[in-house]
Design an enzyme around this catalytic site. Structure first.
Site, mmCIF file in Angstrom:
data_model
loop_
_atom_site.group_PDB
_atom_site.id
_atom_site.type_symbol
_atom_site.label_atom_id
_atom_site.label_comp_id
_atom_site.label_asym_id
_atom_site.label_seq_id
_atom_site.Cartn_x
_atom_site.Cartn_y
_atom_site.Cartn_z
ATOM 1 C CB CYS A 131 -0.929 -0.021 1.215
ATOM 2 S SG CYS A 131 -1.985 1.433 1.300
ATOM 3 C CB CYS A 134 -0.754 2.689 3.906
ATOM 4 S SG CYS A 134 -2.171 1.921 3.157
ATOM 5 C CG ASP A 135 2.966 1.310 4.544
ATOM 6 O OD1 ASP A 135 2.505 1.842 5.566
ATOM 7 O OD2 ASP A 135 2.754 0.133 4.235
#
Ligand code: NAP
Length: 312
Positions: A131, A134-135
């Site tokens: 992701c 997200c990261d």
């Protein structure tokens, strides 16, 4: 006993649906599989869930569960092995029990596809991610690779250029599958390099990822590359095998919905990534869980109106 509403899946969609249906007094039952919590459990820190400047994925899930419990959600850990969606009430086979319910919210999510390397599993959350949204921010001035050749890989690579010092796409063929416009954006971005016809054979490192072993499929040449992060973007698989033949699914297995959450079966709603091939964010999943809950309210009040009319 026939339940008012059963929710399958305990990611942000399912837990938001639980919160709303619980506050309506429907006493929802949420079935969570073993290893539940969805993709947020794979995310280290979340910085894009409104209201939290930084929170760990598992902690956000824990808080959502706590809040849903506070209003009366009941949780059942178990595997749903079979569903009978066209029966009235709906029947769910959970391990060796049958649960009957007037309405059902399907929020079983989607799972990222993984390459399948043992080292990939070992480093998940420690340099390996599926992701980028997200990261990505944790790879400021770092060197990363993105595996895949579809639109997700293109989108992730472009997004990662905001943080990483270099982004290398590792793709197994000599042409991308992605849409033309996304390919053009990627290929004209000076921060992105492409390794064609190449696969990742191993991810190396000690506590964190520090490199990858690569193999060129055309000339069989093996090479090693130093990198800090591996983003796997080889597609998602909606978790819908349980519903095949009953719910209408698109060619990739996503539940087809109308008005965001309605499925082809009355009283059955879909929320979150299981029906979302585009947004795939915790906050959008939570929003669709709320929409499904409001549809449940509408459906249950219609059922109770019909029942009281038939008595008079
Ligand atoms: P996808 O289109 O299925 O692409 C997956 C890519 O990963 C392919 O290039 C595939 O290689 C590669 N791949 C699959 N398994 C692999 C493996 N085991 N090892 C190495 N490589 C592997 O998936 P997606 O990119 O997630 O897109 C899914 C759908 O969402 C598509 O319809 C896409 O258009 C859409 N989408 C749209 C947008 C947008 O419009 N902004 C953004 C994201 C996704 P091959 O090419 O060799 O098969």
């Amino acid at each position: 006993m026939v339940e008012n509403v059963v929710i399958i899946g305990s990611g942000p969609a399912g837990l938001s649906a639980a919160l709303y249906t619980a506050r309506e007094g429907f006493n929802p039952l949420l079935i969570k599989g073993v290893g539940s919590g969805g993709q947020l459990l794979l995310t280290t820190d979340i910085e894009n869930y409104p209201g939290y400047s930084k929170i760990a994925g598992p902690e956000l899930i824990r808080l959502m569960e706590q809040q849903a419990t506070q209003f009366g959600t009941r949780f059942l850990e178990g595997d749903v092995t079979k569903v009978e969606l066209n029966s009235k009430p709906i029947k769910l086979h959970v391990d060796d029990k049958i649960i009957e319910t007037l309405t059902l919210i399907v929020s079983t999510g989607a799972s990222s596809k993984w390459i399948g390397l043992p080292s990939e599993k070992n480093f998940t959350g420690r340099g390996v991610s599926s992701c980028a949204t997200c990261d990505g921010a944790f790879f400021k001035n770092k060197e990363v690779i993105v595996v895949g050749g579809g639109d997700t890989a293109m989108e992730d690579s472009l997004f990662l250029t905001r943080f990483a010092s270099s982004v290398t796409i590792v793709h197994r063929r000599d042409a991308f599958r992605a849409s033309k416009i996304m390919q053009e954006r990627v290929l004209s971005n000076p921060k992105i390099k492409v390794l064609w016809d190449t696969v990742v054979e191993e991810i190396t490192g000690d506590r964190k990822v520090s490199g990858v072993k690569l193999k060129n499929l055309k000339n069989s040449l093996a090479t090693e590359m130093k990198i800090d992060g591996v983003f796997v973007a080889i597609g998602h698989q909606p978790n819908t095998s349980l519903f095949t033949g009953q719910l209408e699914l698109d060619k990739d297995g996503y539940i087809i919905t109308k008005d965001d959450v309605l499925t082809n079966i009355e009283g059955v709603y879909a929320a979150g990534d299981v029906a979302d091939r585009f947004y795939k964010q915790a906050v959008t999943a939570a929003g669709s869980g709320v929409k499904a809950a409001l549809r449940v309210r509408e459906h249950l009040s219609m059922l109770s109106f019909e029942e009281s009319r038939s008595k008079h």
